[in-house]
Design a protein around this motif. Structure first.
Motif, PDB file in Angstrom:
ATOM      1  N   SER A 141       4.011   6.895  -6.811  1.00 26.64           N
ATOM      2  CA  SER A 141       3.888   6.275  -5.583  1.00 26.64           C
ATOM      3  C   SER A 141       2.633   7.155  -4.893  1.00 26.64           C
ATOM      4  CB  SER A 141       5.049   6.541  -4.586  1.00 26.64           C
ATOM      5  OG  SER A 141       6.007   5.281  -4.988  1.00 26.64           O
ATOM      6  N   ALA A 142       2.620   8.300  -5.182  1.00 25.65           N
ATOM      7  CA  ALA A 142       1.691   9.510  -4.560  1.00 25.65           C
ATOM      8  C   ALA A 142       0.086   8.929  -5.315  1.00 25.65           C
ATOM      9  CB  ALA A 142       2.054  10.752  -4.841  1.00 25.65           C
ATOM     10  N   ILE A 143       0.078   8.573  -6.327  1.00 29.22           N
ATOM     11  CA  ILE A 143      -1.206   8.153  -7.143  1.00 29.22           C
ATOM     12  C   ILE A 143      -1.785   6.888  -6.819  1.00 29.22           C
ATOM     13  CG2 ILE A 143      -2.254   7.785  -9.193  1.00 29.22           C
ATOM     14  CD1 ILE A 143      -1.552  10.895  -8.861  1.00 29.22           C
ATOM     15  N   PHE A 144      -0.635   5.964  -6.584  1.00 28.41           N
ATOM     16  CA  PHE A 144      -1.040   4.724  -6.467  1.00 28.41           C
ATOM     17  C   PHE A 144       0.201   4.052  -5.444  1.00 28.41           C
ATOM     18  CE2 PHE A 144      -0.554  -0.049  -7.551  1.00 28.41           C
ATOM     19  CZ  PHE A 144      -1.715  -0.513  -6.905  1.00 28.41           C
ATOM     20  N   PRO A 145      -0.300   3.704  -4.257  1.00 28.05           N
ATOM     21  CA  PRO A 145       0.822   3.372  -3.222  1.00 28.05           C
ATOM     22  C   PRO A 145       1.471   2.059  -3.804  1.00 28.05           C
ATOM     23  CG  PRO A 145      -1.231   4.129  -2.013  1.00 28.05           C
ATOM     24  CD  PRO A 145      -1.279   4.144  -3.614  1.00 28.05           C
TER      25      PRO A 145
END
Length: 178
Positions: free
Chosen positions: A38-42
């Motif tokens: 989630s932090a890399i790609f919402p």
């Protein structure tokens, strides 16, 4: 001569086998991976958890806040440029060719303050949505690992009090067993 002999199943072995099956489901790194994705790609953590329907909601929320940020920023720059031109005595976009002023200087200042506040709030909301979707993915990954066996249940029961039949009362009792 052959004879079949039946006996009870070893309850300890059966329970150990059940625990082994449930332990295979438990992955302590799953919440960490979900938060990382989630932090890399919402929306990536939501997809990792198998909740594909949540990803478009995350994208729409973040896209809306980004759109509002860009729109408010552009409008702020527009009013700021008009205010600076008017202070220099030049014609701006809110002054007609015949000299009629459509928006006063006080109106330009007020519009700048409002648009700057809205721009900052949309940035803040975008950051909060980003953080909340990371937290949601991690918490959801934790919750997916809970044991939801049929033996875990709540059975509400209404029991009248035989001593106080006339006076109704309300209470809550939770009974659980392992």
């Amino acid at each position: 001569m052959f004879q079949n002999i039946f006996a009870q199943k070893d309850s300890i072995a059966v329970r150990a086998k059940q625990l082994q099956l449930t332990n295979d489901k438990y992955n302590p790194l799953s919440p960490t991976k979900a938060a990382f994705y989630s932090a890399i790609f919402p929306g990536g953590g939501q997809m990792y958890n198998g909740k594909y329907w949540k990803a478009p909601i995350v994208w729409a929320a973040m896209g809306t806040s980004a759109y509002l940020y860009i729109d408010n920023s552009n409008e702020y720059k527009r009013f700021r440029t008009a205010f600076k031109l008017r202070k220099l005595g030049l014609q701006d976009e809110f002054t007609r060719d015949d000299g009629t002023v459509l928006i006063s200087e006080a109106g330009l200042e007020s519009a700048q303050k409002t648009l700057r506040k809205n721009r900052d709030l949309s940035l803040l909301s975008g950051v909060l949505i980003y953080i909340l979707q990371i937290i949601e993915a991690s918490v959801n990954a934790h919750l997916l690992q809970f044991d939801t066996d049929d033996s875990l249940s709540v059975k509400p029961v209404i029991t009248p009090d035989p001593l106080l039949i006339e006076a109704p009362k309300v209470g809550l009792t939770l009974k659980y067993s392992f």
